[in-house]
Design a protein around this motif. Sequence first.
Motif: not given
Length: 194
Positions: A15-32, A46-48
């Motif tokens: 549950a805690a990871a959602l807030a931490w991991a999403a930004p790294a994945r999004a930056q790698a794919t060019g997403e918001a 935030l949505e996360s």
Amino acid sequence: MRHPARRAVAAALGAAALAWAAPARAQATGEAVDRIVAVVGSAPILESQLQEEIFGRQQQGMRPPTDPDSLAALRRQVLGELIDQELVVQLAQRDTTIKVTDQDVADGVETQYRSVRRQFTSEVDFRRELASAGFGTPEEYRRWLTDQQRRRLYQNRYFDAVRSKGLLKPVVPTERELRDYFARADDKGQRPAA
């Protein structure tokens, strides 16, 4: 088969990871990286954070609704609760009689960290679980725990202060409310052991 305590720890870390991991994945794919769903004072929600809270409830046994209207209602309810929590934290921070020291926070973090760490037989297993939850290092996990602990202390101390001033009275449920609650809990198989 995984140990039940490990599943609980993994769920908490997940549950805690959602807030931490999403930004790294999004930056790698060019997403918001994330999006703001509400602003309380000057603090964004935030949505996360919203996703993290819903995920945490699912890990505790809540069944997510399947139809879009019910899901939207759940999101509004959870967002309202996050807004309320942030309001309480901000009120507590403005109240000069409420003090949360760095030592109070550090003590709570250390207790939580040790409790989670004890669930693993080796440092390798612990780090693997942290990584699967989206934390690169134990220090990242400690920083997340620190933020959560500080917020929790402000909330608790705010309610303690309000109660001590007689501004928050306990609500005693009626007999009917108790019966209805336990009937619903029985229907979900969540009634506490006697």
